[in-house]
Design an enzyme around this catalytic site. Structure first.
Site, PDB file in Angstrom:
ATOM      1  N   HIS A 180       0.763  -1.045   0.011  1.00  0.00           N
ATOM      2  CA  HIS A 180       0.278   0.309   0.076  1.00  0.00           C
ATOM      3  C   HIS A 180       0.849   1.440  -0.104  1.00  0.00           C
ATOM      4  O   HIS A 180       0.038   2.598   0.258  1.00  0.00           O
ATOM      5  CB  HIS A 180      -1.190  -0.038   0.742  1.00  0.00           C
ATOM      6  N   GLU A 378      -4.706   6.790  -5.085  1.00  0.00           N
ATOM      7  CA  GLU A 378      -3.595   5.886  -5.467  1.00  0.00           C
ATOM      8  C   GLU A 378      -3.164   6.532  -6.801  1.00  0.00           C
ATOM      9  O   GLU A 378      -1.656   6.900  -7.511  1.00  0.00           O
ATOM     10  CB  GLU A 378      -3.686   4.744  -5.464  1.00  0.00           C
TER      11      GLU A 378
END
Ligand code: AMP
Length: 403
Positions: A180, A378
């Site tokens: 992540h 992201e």
């Protein structure tokens, strides 16, 4: 206008976004889309910047049989119907291995090296690499950039990076990578803008989505992660167990006689919230269910989040702030409230009204540890990286030509 295409490819879907490059180099999200149901009921959906529907169409199963075909369909739609031919493509690649602490331009050699990490991320890596390979073969002149979920964690100290196993395995790449990273990097870069009072401090960021982990940030850098060698470790997730004694895996292999690929499938797809509840991997469903097993799965999730936060607080030797992000972290005031209760001993006191409103700051004024909700992005992080790598390689090419 010049654009960047961001691709996030999984086993059954390819998500994509287009960012326009403004005159000052800022990136403006122009559209998002996805081809899902690959190999079952393929469908292309896309929306514009305001959420307006740009495409929603089904395809026959044989026309989109795999990830590469999905990208071809999305690419043709962008080119023929939206008149978009991107300047470069940025890809999310889950595993960069020990060598990559930043995004890099793609070439055949890189793909061959990244394929070695397929066993470390079997449900992600091959699907992340499939569109890269397809573009290399079909559009070799199109610049591509690989952005890794592991890269942000590569600066961990040795004690955080190793397992207590002989060093030879570490040298072979058996390390605590953490994942992540693109999400945490985005949060670390955003905090100075949205919460400058805490940005340089010791912060635990909880990325709670279908995949879930926590990261300890110090001065905007990752110093510890709840995830390790693979994205199985740490917090319980939608379908992954999180931290589990390696002895359980031995038990499945020996006493139960399960084959390694069945164990792999079990650990990635049948455990976590789904395995515990027997109902669903989706937190929303569990929160609305009256089944006691759903309630237990939520209790377990909250309890383990508290335990792991304690571990990261120890890594940081105290914390200055706590940040929630990702699907559950951004949207579930109930889960945030329950995790905040677990963190009471650290000095967290939630403001229920602000929490219910999903405000940026959701702790009481007097809370010793302030608590924030910061939406992650992201894809924007990948677009920014892609543009930087593109500019750097153009600059280097010019310099080489001049010298
Ligand atoms: P992500 O992987 O970041 O997209 O997050 C997906 C997870 O977020 C799923 O478990 C969803 O159930 C959960 N989620 C999204 N919205 C909510 C919500 N309002 N309440 C609880 N969980 C949510």
């Amino acid at each position: 206008m010049d654009t960047i295409l961001v691709v996030n490819a999984g086993s059954s879907s390819v998500k994509f976004q287009i960012f326009a490059i403004e005159g000052d180099g800022a990136l403006r999200r122009q559209l998002k889309g996805q081809v899902d149901g690959i190999g079952s009921r393929p469908r292309l959906r896309a929306t514009g910047a305001d959420g307006d529907t740009l495409a929603d169409r089904a395809y026959p199963i044989e026309s989109i049989a795999d990830v590469a075909a999905a990208l071809t369909v999305a690419g043709a739609w962008l080119r023929d119907e939206r008149r978009i031919t991107p300047l470069a493509v940025g890809h999310r690649v889950v595993h960069g291995g020990p060598d990559h602490d930043r995004p890099v331009p793609v070439d055949h050699g890189l793909v061959a090296r990244l394929e070695r990490y397929t066993a470390l991320a079997p449900l992600h890596q091959p699907y992340n690499l499939a569109p890269i390979k397809s573009l290399l073969a079909n559009l070799p002149a199109l610049p591509q950039v690989a952005c890794f979920d592991t890269a942000f964690h590569r600066g961990h100290k040795d004690v955080a990076d190793q397992y207590a196993i002989p060093h030879q395995l570490y040298d072979e790449g058996v390390r605590r990578y953490g994942f992540h990273g693109l999400s945490y990097e985005y949060i670390a870069r955003t905090l100075p803008k949205v919460a400058p009072e805490i940005a340089a401090g010791r912060i635990i960021v909880a990325h709670l989505g279908s995949g879930a982990s926590m990261c300890a940030l110090q001065g905007g850098r990752s110093v510890e992660s709840t995830m390790g060698f693979t994205a199985l470790d740490g917090l319980p997730m939608g379908t992954r167990p999180g931290q589990i004694d390696a002895g359980v895996v031995l038990y499945l292999l020996t006493t139960k006689g399960m084959r390694p690929d069945a164990v792999q499938d079990f650990l990635y797809r049948e455990c976590g919230l789904k395995g515990l509840s027997g109902i669903s991997n989706d937190m929303r469903e569990l929160l609305t269910s009256s089944d006691p097993r759903a309630a237990f799965a939520v209790d377990y999730f909250v309890y383990r989040a508290g335990l792991h936060a304690g571990m990261l607080a120890a890594a940081l030797q105290g914390i200055d702030a706590f940040v929630f992000t990702a699907g559950i972290g951004e949207n579930s005031s109930a889960i945030r409230e329950r995790i905040a209760e677990q963190l009471g001993w650290l000095g967290v006191a939630l403001d229920r009204a602000e929490n219910a409103k999903h405000s940026l700051k959701i702790s009481q004024t007097g809370s010793r540890i302030p608590v924030y909700v910061v939406p992650t992005d992201e894809e924007r992080m990948i677009a920014e990286h892609t543009l930087s790598v593109l500019w750097a390689s153009r600059f280097n090419a010019k310099r080489e030509k001049a010298s």
